[in-house]
Design a protein around this motif. Structure first.
Motif, mmCIF file in Angstrom:
data_model
loop_
_atom_site.group_PDB
_atom_site.id
_atom_site.type_symbol
_atom_site.label_atom_id
_atom_site.label_comp_id
_atom_site.label_asym_id
_atom_site.label_seq_id
_atom_site.Cartn_x
_atom_site.Cartn_y
_atom_site.Cartn_z
ATOM 1 N N MET A 1 40.870 56.029 54.843
ATOM 2 C CA MET A 1 41.649 54.908 54.351
ATOM 3 C C MET A 1 41.409 54.753 52.842
ATOM 4 O O MET A 1 40.366 55.113 52.320
ATOM 5 N N ILE A 2 42.401 54.165 52.201
ATOM 6 C CA ILE A 2 42.348 53.929 50.764
ATOM 7 C C ILE A 2 42.330 52.423 50.519
ATOM 8 O O ILE A 2 43.120 51.676 51.112
ATOM 9 N N TYR A 3 41.427 51.999 49.651
ATOM 10 C CA TYR A 3 41.349 50.596 49.265
ATOM 11 C C TYR A 3 42.043 50.455 47.919
ATOM 12 O O TYR A 3 41.738 51.189 46.976
ATOM 13 N N LYS A 4 42.962 49.505 47.843
ATOM 14 C CA LYS A 4 43.675 49.249 46.600
ATOM 15 C C LYS A 4 43.186 47.915 46.031
ATOM 16 O O LYS A 4 43.286 46.872 46.698
ATOM 17 N N PHE A 5 42.653 47.991 44.817
ATOM 18 C CA PHE A 5 42.088 46.823 44.152
ATOM 19 C C PHE A 5 42.910 46.446 42.927
ATOM 20 O O PHE A 5 43.406 47.318 42.210
ATOM 21 N N ARG A 6 42.995 45.152 42.669
ATOM 22 C CA ARG A 6 43.499 44.649 41.387
ATOM 23 C C ARG A 6 42.277 44.139 40.639
ATOM 24 O O ARG A 6 41.515 43.323 41.154
ATOM 25 N N VAL A 7 42.103 44.636 39.412
ATOM 26 C CA VAL A 7 40.959 44.282 38.563
ATOM 27 C C VAL A 7 41.516 43.508 37.374
ATOM 28 O O VAL A 7 42.228 44.070 36.538
ATOM 29 N N ILE A 8 41.202 42.208 37.297
ATOM 30 C CA ILE A 8 41.796 41.309 36.315
ATOM 31 C C ILE A 8 40.733 40.863 35.319
ATOM 32 O O ILE A 8 39.687 40.328 35.703
ATOM 33 N N LEU A 9 41.020 41.054 34.029
ATOM 34 C CA LEU A 9 40.132 40.558 32.978
ATOM 35 C C LEU A 9 40.166 39.035 32.969
ATOM 36 O O LEU A 9 41.240 38.429 33.038
ATOM 37 N N ASP A 10 39.005 38.412 32.891
ATOM 38 C CA ASP A 10 38.901 36.959 32.818
ATOM 39 C C ASP A 10 39.276 36.522 31.403
ATOM 40 O O ASP A 10 38.423 36.396 30.525
ATOM 41 N N ALA A 11 40.576 36.339 31.173
ATOM 42 C CA ALA A 11 41.099 35.968 29.864
ATOM 43 C C ALA A 11 42.387 35.180 30.054
ATOM 44 O O ALA A 11 42.973 35.178 31.145
ATOM 45 N N GLU A 12 42.840 34.526 28.994
ATOM 46 C CA GLU A 12 44.087 33.765 29.070
ATOM 47 C C GLU A 12 45.298 34.676 29.235
ATOM 48 O O GLU A 12 46.213 34.384 29.986
ATOM 49 N N GLU A 13 45.315 35.788 28.506
ATOM 50 C CA GLU A 13 46.441 36.717 28.606
ATOM 51 C C GLU A 13 46.245 37.624 29.830
ATOM 52 O O GLU A 13 45.133 37.879 30.258
ATOM 53 N N ASP A 14 47.347 38.074 30.390
ATOM 54 C CA ASP A 14 47.288 38.914 31.580
ATOM 55 C C ASP A 14 46.921 40.346 31.209
ATOM 56 O O ASP A 14 47.677 41.035 30.537
ATOM 57 N N VAL A 15 45.739 40.768 31.648
ATOM 58 C CA VAL A 15 45.283 42.142 31.475
ATOM 59 C C VAL A 15 44.674 42.564 32.808
ATOM 60 O O VAL A 15 43.669 41.990 33.237
ATOM 61 N N PHE A 16 45.307 43.521 33.479
ATOM 62 C CA PHE A 16 44.756 43.964 34.758
ATOM 63 C C PHE A 16 45.112 45.414 35.013
ATOM 64 O O PHE A 16 46.004 45.988 34.379
ATOM 65 N N ARG A 17 44.370 46.009 35.950
ATOM 66 C CA ARG A 17 44.601 47.373 36.387
ATOM 67 C C ARG A 17 44.557 47.386 37.916
ATOM 68 O O ARG A 17 43.739 46.696 38.523
ATOM 69 N N ASP A 18 45.429 48.181 38.516
ATOM 70 C CA ASP A 18 45.405 48.398 39.960
ATOM 71 C C ASP A 18 44.818 49.782 40.213
ATOM 72 O O ASP A 18 45.280 50.775 39.630
ATOM 73 N N ILE A 19 43.803 49.830 41.059
ATOM 74 C CA ILE A 19 43.053 51.060 41.310
ATOM 75 C C ILE A 19 43.034 51.346 42.811
ATOM 76 O O ILE A 19 42.765 50.456 43.615
ATOM 77 N N ALA A 20 43.298 52.591 43.187
ATOM 78 C CA ALA A 20 43.172 53.039 44.572
ATOM 79 C C ALA A 20 41.939 53.927 44.661
ATOM 80 O O ALA A 20 41.723 54.802 43.814
ATOM 81 N N ILE A 21 41.121 53.708 45.693
ATOM 82 C CA ILE A 21 39.858 54.427 45.828
ATOM 83 C C ILE A 21 39.551 54.599 47.311
ATOM 84 O O ILE A 21 39.959 53.775 48.138
ATOM 85 N N GLU A 22 38.852 55.644 47.656
ATOM 86 C CA GLU A 22 38.558 55.944 49.061
ATOM 87 C C GLU A 22 37.537 54.971 49.634
ATOM 88 O O GLU A 22 36.609 54.545 48.952
ATOM 89 N N GLU A 23 37.712 54.653 50.914
ATOM 90 C CA GLU A 23 36.853 53.681 51.592
ATOM 91 C C GLU A 23 35.385 54.101 51.655
ATOM 92 O O GLU A 23 34.504 53.258 51.737
ATOM 93 N N ASN A 24 35.105 55.411 51.606
ATOM 94 C CA ASN A 24 33.724 55.890 51.679
ATOM 95 C C ASN A 24 33.064 56.015 50.314
ATOM 96 O O ASN A 24 31.911 56.430 50.226
ATOM 97 N N ASP A 25 33.782 55.651 49.254
ATOM 98 C CA ASP A 25 33.177 55.630 47.923
ATOM 99 C C ASP A 25 32.296 54.399 47.807
ATOM 100 O O ASP A 25 32.387 53.457 48.601
ATOM 101 N N SER A 26 31.436 54.416 46.802
ATOM 102 C CA SER A 26 30.484 53.317 46.598
ATOM 103 C C SER A 26 30.975 52.356 45.516
ATOM 104 O O SER A 26 31.949 52.636 44.804
ATOM 105 N N LEU A 27 30.263 51.248 45.371
ATOM 106 C CA LEU A 27 30.557 50.338 44.267
ATOM 107 C C LEU A 27 30.337 51.028 42.921
ATOM 108 O O LEU A 27 31.015 50.719 41.946
#
Length: 178
Positions: A1-27
């Motif tokens: 399975m693939i986990y899809k994450f949205r990674v959002i910078l804590d800022a007023e302007e919208d800055v984010f990236r969407d990342i897909a990564i395998e479920e057996n990968d680590s933090l």
């Protein structure tokens, strides 16, 4: 399975990236994907922090073992994504570079089947330009309450404890010895 994450910078302007990564990968693998997605050099300390649904920070998960007894503390490499996230536990906080405090909200958006021919981790989408410096942080401490734990009944006389005691005057230093 693939986990899809949205990674959002804590800022007023919208800055984010969407990342897909395998479920057996680590933090640690997710950390590396975030570093690459935002264009960091990867040479700074980082940590994930567990949190609740309101993003209240809890347990630290560091990149390296920083405990008093080496080998006893768990690191990002010890946390497998499939054991850390599920449909109820979807949020985690990520901090990169403890001097500048780049802070990101990371949320699991989907769990899907892997697509053939795709190498993971994969940057799915990029929105916004990372600012040159980390956004300033505002902390929610009440200025009136911050010193309340230190209040006592001392007065100015308590700070003059060496006045009148000649035993501290015989060190041989002149008044302006530097």
């Amino acid at each position: 399975m693939i986990y899809k994450f949205r990674v959002i910078l804590d800022a007023e302007e919208d800055v984010f990236r969407d990342i897909a990564i395998e479920e057996n990968d680590s933090l640690e693998d997710l950390h590396n994907a975030i570093v690459n997605a935002f264009g960091f050099d990867g040479m700074e300390m980082a940590a994930f922090y567990t949190c609740d649904d309101q993003w209240t920070q809890d347990q630290e998960i560091p990149l390296f073992d920083t405990g008093d007894n080496p080998g006893e503390g768990l690191t990002m490499a010890d946390y497998i994504l499939s054991s850390t996230f599920d449909r109820e536990n979807t949020k985690i906080i990520y901090v990169y570079d403890f001097l500048n405090m780049w802070t990101f909200f990371v949320e699991l958006a989907a769990i899907e089947e892997a697509e053939q021919g795709i190498a993971y981790p994969d940057l799915l989408f990029s929105h916004g330009i990372l600012p040159l410096t980390a956004p300033d942080k505002e902390f929610d401490a009440d200025s009136d309450d911050i010193y309340s734990d230190f209040e006592d009944d001392y007065d100015e006389e308590d700070f003059d404890m060496f006045e009148g005691d000649d035993s501290f005057n015989d060190y041989g230093f002149e008044e302006n010895w530097n």
